[in-house]
Design an enzyme around this catalytic site. Structure first.
Site, PDB file in Angstrom:
ATOM      1  N   ASP A  20     -20.889  -4.928  20.950  1.00  0.00           N
ATOM      2  CA  ASP A  20     -20.647  -5.877  19.862  1.00  0.00           C
ATOM      3  C   ASP A  20     -20.931  -7.307  20.325  1.00  0.00           C
ATOM      4  O   ASP A  20     -21.096  -8.204  19.503  1.00  0.00           O
ATOM      5  CB  ASP A  20     -19.172  -5.798  19.418  1.00  0.00           C
ATOM      6  CG  ASP A  20     -19.022  -5.264  18.004  1.00  0.00           C
ATOM      7  OD1 ASP A  20     -20.033  -5.191  17.289  1.00  0.00           O
ATOM      8  OD2 ASP A  20     -17.887  -4.930  17.623  1.00  0.00           O
TER       9      ASP A  20
ATOM     10  N   LYS B  23     -21.646   3.190  10.812  1.00  0.00           N
ATOM     11  CA  LYS B  23     -22.098   3.024  12.197  1.00  0.00           C
ATOM     12  C   LYS B  23     -22.306   4.388  12.857  1.00  0.00           C
ATOM     13  O   LYS B  23     -23.303   4.613  13.545  1.00  0.00           O
ATOM     14  CB  LYS B  23     -21.086   2.180  12.981  1.00  0.00           C
ATOM     15  CG  LYS B  23     -21.119   0.717  12.574  1.00  0.00           C
ATOM     16  CD  LYS B  23     -19.941  -0.101  13.090  1.00  0.00           C
ATOM     17  CE  LYS B  23     -20.003  -1.509  12.517  1.00  0.00           C
ATOM     18  NZ  LYS B  23     -18.823  -2.331  12.811  1.00  0.00           N
TER      19      LYS B  23
ATOM     20  N   GLN C 215     -13.258  -1.583  16.048  1.00  0.00           N
ATOM     21  CA  GLN C 215     -13.462  -2.192  14.734  1.00  0.00           C
ATOM     22  C   GLN C 215     -12.372  -3.233  14.454  1.00  0.00           C
ATOM     23  O   GLN C 215     -11.180  -2.950  14.608  1.00  0.00           O
ATOM     24  CB  GLN C 215     -13.453  -1.094  13.649  1.00  0.00           C
ATOM     25  CG  GLN C 215     -13.754  -1.597  12.259  1.00  0.00           C
ATOM     26  CD  GLN C 215     -15.180  -2.145  12.120  1.00  0.00           C
ATOM     27  OE1 GLN C 215     -16.138  -1.550  12.603  1.00  0.00           O
ATOM     28  NE2 GLN C 215     -15.311  -3.291  11.457  1.00  0.00           N
TER      29      GLN C 215
END
Ligand code: NAP
Length: 283
Positions: free
Chosen positions: A120, A53, A97
């Site tokens: 997200d 990422k 995460q």
């Protein structure tokens, strides 16, 4: 092979070029889109994901910060970091995460992220926005699937879509996105009876289960579009999806491969969401 391949790598490349161009335009106004990626603990898969990422951000001209913490970090300390990032004007997107260590309440941490920086798309406000058709951030994986359908010019109006899987991050948001585009949507899950009877009626099938060969050729209507979200390992240890690719490609009209399908699109949509967050913040 009769099915046409929907190439996630090629589409990602195209979309990332667009992100880089829009990022340049923002930079000309003095705004550099920034993503903060927070990793707690040393889960090997998570380490690879966050590295990818951060690299994707750099490659597209986005600013990124990787914050790594020991698995022993307290929930209070993590919530304090999220709050600091919420208030940091150089950061437009925040990604924590998952999975988090067991002593940390992941949902509480997600809810602590400002919805304006929830790239997200996991915050309850983002889920509510998707459900009601309001502006918000869409979860990256199903959003990437929608872009793949767009890329083949697929008109979902009146089509029957079957989504296999009902997780909060893939299956449910996928179903809502398809519904928003006027598809008739069926959501299947582990308690669904006679999955084959449903998938045989489907014009579009999205497999998001996490088990090999959930979808085989005998379950697919000729010409259907098949999107494979699953990430599994085959007997040789190679990455594979939920779909029996070799069989289904002979029946489907379009199919996504694994690897090189939905996977790269997920990171691409994270970049798109981060850019979008920066654009919204700069207005
Ligand atoms: P998840 O939370 O484990 O959800 C799996 C879903 O599949 C559940 O809703 C489950 O039903 C359903 N299911 C299980 N067995 C089934 C069966 N035999 N028939 C029909 N449905 C069944 O997984 P997820 O997070 O949604 O992820 C799904 C897969 O996508 C995984 O392989 C994951 O690694 C992959 N993934 C890929 C990406 C990417 O970027 N490519 C991103 C995210 C996830 P119940 O609800 O009844 O338990």
């Amino acid at each position: 092979m009769t099915a046409q391949l929907i190439d996630g790598n090629a589409l990602s490349k195209q979309l990332r070029t667009e992100v880089a161009t829009r990022a340049q335009a923002l930079k000309a106004q003095g705004v550099k889109p920034g993503l903060a990626v927070v990793l707690v603990g040393d889960n090997p898969a998570s380490q690879v994901y966050v590295r990818n990422k951060v690299k994707a951000c750099e490659d597209s001209g986005l600013h990124s910060v990787l914050e790594k913490y020991e698995a022993t970090m307290t929930e209070a300390d993590l919530l304090a970091r999220v709050e600091a990032l919420n208030n940091d004007p150089a950061i437009h997107g925040i990604l924590v995460q998952l999975p988090l260590p067991a002593h940390i309440d992941a949902q509480k941490v997600i809810e602590a992220i400002s919805p304006a920086k929830d790239v997200d798309g996991f915050h309850i406000a983002s889920a509510g926005a998707l459900m009601t058709g309001m502006p918000g951030f869409w979860p990256c994986t199903p959003y990437g699937c929608m872009k793949m359908l767009d890329s083949i010019g697929y008109d979902l109006r009146g089509k029957h879509a079957v989504v296999i899987g009902r997780s909060n991050i893939v299956g449910k948001p996928m179903a809502l996105m398809l519904l928003q585009k006027d598809a008739t949507v069926t959501v299947a899950h582990s308690r669904t009876q006679n999955l084959k009877a449903l998938t045989l009626q489907a014009d579009v099938i999205v497999a998001a289960v996490g088990k090999r060969n959930v979808l085989t050729a005998d379950m697919v209507k000729p010409g259907a579009v098949v999107l494979d979200v699953g990430m599994n390992r085959n007997d040789e240890g190679k990455l594979c999806g939920d779909v029996d690719f070799d069989g289904v490609k002979e029946v489907a009209g379009y199919i996504t491969p694994v690897p090189g399908g939905v996977g790269p699109m997920t990171i691409t949509m994270l970049l798109v969401n981060t850019l979008e967050a920066a654009e919204r913040a700069s207005k």
